[in-house]
Design a protein around this motif. Structure first.
Motif, PDB file in Angstrom:
ATOM      1  N   ASN A   1      -4.584   4.402 -11.611  1.00 41.89           N
ATOM      2  CA  ASN A   1      -4.191   5.008 -10.352  1.00 41.89           C
ATOM      3  C   ASN A   1      -3.033   5.979 -10.605  1.00 41.89           C
TER       4      ASN A   1
ATOM      5  N   TRP B   1      -0.014   8.557  -8.849  1.00 43.44           N
ATOM      6  CA  TRP B   1       0.781   9.020  -7.708  1.00 43.44           C
ATOM      7  C   TRP B   1       1.455  10.320  -8.117  1.00 43.44           C
TER       8      TRP B   1
ATOM      9  N   SER C   1       3.855  11.951   0.519  1.00 42.02           N
ATOM     10  CA  SER C   1       3.098  10.735   0.830  1.00 42.02           C
ATOM     11  C   SER C   1       3.550   9.601  -0.083  1.00 42.02           C
TER      12      SER C   1
ATOM     13  N   THR D   1       0.820  -1.221   0.000  1.00 40.48           N
ATOM     14  CA  THR D   1       0.000   0.000   0.000  1.00 40.48           C
ATOM     15  C   THR D   1       0.849   1.265   0.000  1.00 40.48           C
ATOM     16  N   ALA D   2       2.145   1.115  -0.248  1.00 40.79           N
ATOM     17  CA  ALA D   2       3.000   2.300  -0.267  1.00 40.79           C
ATOM     18  C   ALA D   2       4.331   1.969  -0.910  1.00 40.79           C
TER      19      ALA D   2
ATOM     20  N   SER E   1       8.247   1.887  -0.672  1.00 45.60           N
ATOM     21  CA  SER E   1       9.110   1.742   0.505  1.00 45.60           C
ATOM     22  C   SER E   1      10.032   2.942   0.664  1.00 45.60           C
TER      23      SER E   1
ATOM     24  N   TYR F   1       5.719  15.708   7.732  1.00 47.84           N
ATOM     25  CA  TYR F   1       4.394  15.230   7.330  1.00 47.84           C
ATOM     26  C   TYR F   1       3.961  15.974   6.075  1.00 47.84           C
ATOM     27  N   SER F   2       2.946  15.435   5.419  1.00 49.03           N
ATOM     28  CA  SER F   2       2.525  15.979   4.130  1.00 49.03           C
ATOM     29  C   SER F   2       1.580  17.166   4.258  1.00 49.03           C
TER      30      SER F   2
ATOM     31  N   THR G   1       1.927   6.704  -0.158  1.00 53.11           N
ATOM     32  CA  THR G   1       0.764   5.819  -0.238  1.00 53.11           C
ATOM     33  C   THR G   1       0.427   5.438  -1.677  1.00 53.11           C
ATOM     34  N   LEU G   2       0.095   4.150  -1.869  1.00 58.50           N
ATOM     35  CA  LEU G   2      -0.357   3.628  -3.161  1.00 58.50           C
ATOM     36  C   LEU G   2      -1.685   2.893  -2.967  1.00 58.50           C
ATOM     37  N   LEU G   3      -2.488   2.869  -4.021  1.00 62.13           N
ATOM     38  CA  LEU G   3      -3.719   2.089  -4.019  1.00 62.13           C
ATOM     39  C   LEU G   3      -3.432   0.707  -4.593  1.00 62.13           C
ATOM     40  N   ASN G   4      -3.956  -0.314  -3.958  1.00 60.79           N
ATOM     41  CA  ASN G   4      -3.728  -1.682  -4.434  1.00 60.79           C
ATOM     42  C   ASN G   4      -5.042  -2.238  -4.967  1.00 60.79           C
TER      43      ASN G   4
END
Length: 888
Positions: free
Chosen positions: A166, A168, A155, A134-135, A137, A701-702, A157-160
């Motif tokens: 999708n 990014w 961020s 989900t992200a 590394s 943080y984002s 984060t990735l969508l699986n």
């Protein structure tokens, strides 16, 4: 369509040096050019860049990928240049590859800034460690062959899922280290896969990196060129509350400081009434101004003890050429006196060997000051009373307890007085050299006043009546804006004095006494400036060839907010500071004595002085180029469209109700014409072995932890924080985009317009900013409510967002018997899409140009002054009227 408007107004219009900015980018479709319009899954796989406008083509590489790629069955993609690419091929990784899988792009970012990147992908249920991926590394960068560094504030984060569409994205505008580099590598890493099913795989496509490519441009110069001298004068803690800088809110609290010499300079030069420092503390502000770079580039944020010489701008900015150093390199005589650099964050000896080849004199002097309890001592004495804050009117005698009292001499018995005498001696030496050999000089003089303790001779104390200092309602309890947390306030410096010992002053008499002392110290410092100006003007030929710049290193809280004192904040009172510039040719150009209301910044001073003195910009190390814009254009025409905002920052420990991630952080603030908006970001604070910060700008943080928004027109005292109010949500979004995490100064949306606007369409666009949509600039609108509609502002070259005093005037001219009713007005000749016609009438019902004589009075920059007149003598009608008609 005819527009008729019958009132009058005027100003000038031209432009100066800035940056023309255009998009640069690289797009990888992972298919060859012949496959651009191939069907999904078809075509030939290719890893070469598909579209590129970087000067050097970026290269792609990866580990663990499937040879020949995979088919892509997503949507077609439109690249940054507008070209469309079918979803033919993509990079692919099988889940049978259990090692870490990466891809990277190496590119040359010379001349490029404000990067961002994106790609499309499909994860399709792949797992790592028994759980869905989900992200990423890691997402990292390195400069040249250096070490890998994690990109902060992004961020991963990735969508699986099974979608091929999708997306990014990452905004890299805050990662200034990757700007303007000959070799930068960005690397994305996926975790090691733990499945062996060959039907599961990762596909990545449509990888794109874009940025802004800036190329310098120079507008036509109106001020004369010349190898001019520079008189560079700094004041410590000088608040923008004197002369044209004083606001109505300040005037309601205290009398205007008595500053005849500063006032005289503003009358002959130009006052920039919305000038802002980059950080409201001495060492950070001065390091930024003198290097032309912002605090996140200088890395000088915090107070550094005088014994710590290893952390200074020479160690954080290797190879940087400072402002005085550059003039020395150009063959100038260069010397400094007093406080120019702060001793903190500056190399040993105030950088004398590089910045001050003619010497830097910062020696301590035996000036005297006095305290409430009647004790006295030399200014450089290490006695208990030195740490007391409050003065009285006892600065009259050298020893008030002596039988024979010797009066204090304002020009010899105080530190700034003695320093002024030494500086005048050097000025006379340099002026003689200029006269005999034409060798120009750069002379810097730094006053320590009105910095605490606010000491001055009695005659300046006596200029003010303390009963005129209005502190009604003052309790010293520090009233924060409604909806604002207390960590944002000014809370340092006065608590270091023994007779305070707290972050505010609760005794109203002491508060009034400190304001009184501050005003007196301001007048004393102004008096010393007068000595320098008199010495310069004693040689008119040299004075006529000498640029003068006067600045205070930041603002000062003077009891506002019911008990804010000193600086150290992102509030307007701390960030706004005085800036005055006089340059040869301003009087002839007609801009002497004018004020400029456009936002400007202290990082603009370095390029401005270089430009005014007709010198080339320094060849700075890569990544340390000047980060400001020359203000020459505003000196030629202060009303023209300019950059939309100024940027300030200050560090804090972020805490309070609602803060998700408490701890060290940085406040980044943007000041537009109307709004001040601040975001507080948690940042990584890395300290050296001595406990001094060497990093403060790495966001953890984002999103920011906290926001502030103030309407500086409706609420100039910043009493209500609007950021959390739903009615302002869209404005917060606009301002956040302009702030860009503190790096919006790099963006084209904030920069001055690329070209001088000569069409109404371009003129409208050049004024659009957060809170001021383009609809406000329709021809019949009046956004500044000054009674002058936009079409006339455009024709005359005035600023539609700054209320104007009507500079068009009518008068009776000519000798008796040959008199005329005359009307004078300015006109921007290049704006040919609107015409201006003077018409006359005898009864206000019928208007025509018949009998109107129009004369050209001369051109000032891009504006021509005209006189239209009608005769009122001889056979002329007994009454007559003139008006201007504007037709578009």
């Amino acid at each position: 369509m005819k527009k008729v408007i019958s009132s009058f107004i005027a100003l000038l219009l031209t432009f100066a040096t800035a940056n023309a900015q255009s998009t640069v980018g690289a797009f990888f479709a992972f298919q060859d050019a012949a496959s651009q319009n191939a069907a999904n899954g078809a075509g030939t796989y290719n890893e070469a860049v598909s579209v590129n406008t970087f000067t050097v083509a970026p290269t792609f590489s990866a580990t663990g990928i499937v040879a020949g790629g995979y088919g892509n069955f997503g949507n077609a993609f439109t690249a940054f240049n507008g070209s469309s690419w079918g979803a033919a091929k993509s990079v692919g990784w099988d889940t049978t590859v259990t090692s870490t899988n990466t891809w990277q792009v190496t590119l040359n970012t010379t001349g490029v800034k404000v990067l961002d990147t994106r790609f499309t992908y499909r994860l399709n249920g792949v797992q790592s460690g028994g759980a869905n991926v989900t992200a990423l590394s890691a997402f990292e960068y390195k400069i040249g062959s250096g070490s890998w560094v994690s990109v902060p504030g992004i961020s991963l984060t990735l969508l699986n899922n099974v979608s091929y569409n999708n997306t990014w994205t990452a905004d890299l505008s805050s990662v200034t280290a990757i700007n303007n580099q000959s070799a930068v590598t960005l690397r994305w890493s996926l975790p090691a896969f733990t499945q062996t099913a060959t039907s599961l795989n990762v596909r990545m496509d449509n990888l794109q990196i874009t940025g802004t490519y800036a190329t310098p441009f120079v507008r036509a110069r109106a001020l004369p060129e010349g190898n001019y001298n520079v008189l560079f004068v700094a004041f410590d803690d000088l608040k923008a509350n004197f002369g044209p800088f004083q606001t109505p809110e300040q005037a309601a609290v205290m009398p205007k400081p008595v500053t005849p010499h500063l006032d005289s300079l503003t009358a002959s030069g130009m006052a920039f009434t919305r000038a802002y420092c980059q950080q409201a503390v001495c060492w950070a502000s001065r390091a930024s101004l003198l290097t032309g770079c912002r605090p996140d580039t200088t890395k000088i944020w915090d107070q550094i003890e005088l014994s710590q010489d290893t952390l200074n701008f020479r160690t954080t900015m290797p190879g940087i050429i400072t402002l005085p150093q550059h003039f020395a390199n150009m063959g100038y005589n260069v010397a400094g006196f007093g406080k120019i650099y702060d001793q903190r964050g500056t190399p040993p000896g105030y950088d004398s060997s590089l910045s001050w080849p003619g010497g830097m004199d910062t020696s301590s002097f035996p000036g005297r000051y006095y305290y409430e309890d009647g004790h006295f001592q030399a200014e450089n004495a290490a006695a208990t009373n030195k740490s007391k804050l409050f003065i009285t009117d006892k600065g009259e005698f050298k020893d008030p307890t002596a039988t024979v009292k010797v009066p204090i001499n304002k020009d010899t018995d105080y530190s700034d007085s003695i320093m002024t005498g030494k500086a005048i001696t050097k000025l006379n030496t340099y002026a003689a050299s200029y006269t005999s050999s034409s060798k120009p000089f750069f002379l810097a003089i730094g006053y320590s006043k009105p910095h605490l303790p606010c000491v001055s001779p009695k005659q300046f104390w006596d200029l003010y009546d303390p009963t005129q200092i209005n502190l009604s309602g003052y309790t010293g309890s520090r009233t924060f804006p409604t909806g604002t947390l207390q960590f944002t306030g000014a809370n340092y410096e006065i608590n270091t004095f023994l007779d305070i010992g707290a972050s505010t002053i609760t005794n109203i008499n002491k508060a009034r006494n400190l304001i009184h002392g501050y005003l007196a110290a301001t007048s004393y410092a102004d008096d010393q400036l007068g000595r320098v100006l008199a010495a310069l003007n004693a040689n008119p030929a040299v004075a006529a060839k000498t640029i003068i710049v006067v600045w205070g290193d930041h603002g000062w809280h003077l009891g506002d907010h019911n008990g804010f004192w000193a600086k150290h904040s992102c509030y307007e009172e701390a960030a706004r500071a005085p800036l005055i510039i006089w340059a040869p040719g301003m009087s002839a150009l007609g801009t002497a004595g004018k004020t400029c209301q456009s936002p400007v910044e202290f990082v603009d001073i370095f390029p401005t002085l270089v430009d005014l003195a007709s010198q080339p910009e320094p060849a700075q190390p890569v990544g340390l180029e000047l980060q400001g814009i020359s203000l020459r254009g505003l000196l030629e025409d202060p009303a023209q469209p300019w950059k939309k905002a100024a940027f300030t920052q200050y560090q804090r420990s972020i805490n309070g109700t609602g803060i998700a991630n408490t701890g060290d952080g940085m406040g980044y603030s943007i000041r537009t014409r109307r709004y001040r908006y601040t975001e507080w970001w948690r940042t990584q604070t890395t300290k050296d072995t001595n406990g001094y910060s060497i990093t403060r700008d790495v966001k953890l943080y984002s999103t920011p932890e906290y926001k502030e928004l103030y309407d500086m027109i409706a609420d100039p005292n910043q009493t209500v924080n609007l950021a959390a109010k739903s009615a302002y949500a869209s404005l917060v979004t606009e301002l956040s985009a302009a702030l860009a995490g503190g790096y919006g100064w790099q963006t084209s949306s904030v920069a001055p317009p690329t070209n001088f606007p000569t069409t109404y369409h371009d003129w409208k666009a050049s004024h659009v900013e957060p809170g001021y949509p383009i609809s406000l600039f329709a021809e019949a609108m009046d956004p500044d409510s000054d009674g002058v509609l936009n079409l006339r502002e455009y024709a005359h070259g005035t600023n539609p967002l700054a209320p104007n005093v009507n500079p068009a005037w009518s008068e009776v001219t000519g000798p008796p018997g040959a008199e005329y009713l005359s009307l004078e007005f300015p006109r921007v000749g290049a704006r040919t899409d609107v015409t201006t016609t003077a018409t006359a009438s005898t009864d206000l019902s019928y208007w025509a140009p018949t009998g109107v004589i129009t004369e050209n009075l001369g051109t000032q920059a891009n504006t021509t002054l005209w006189r239209s007149k009608i005769s009122k003598s001889g056979s002329a009608p007994s009454k007559g009227f003139l008006r201007l008609e504007f037709v578009k």
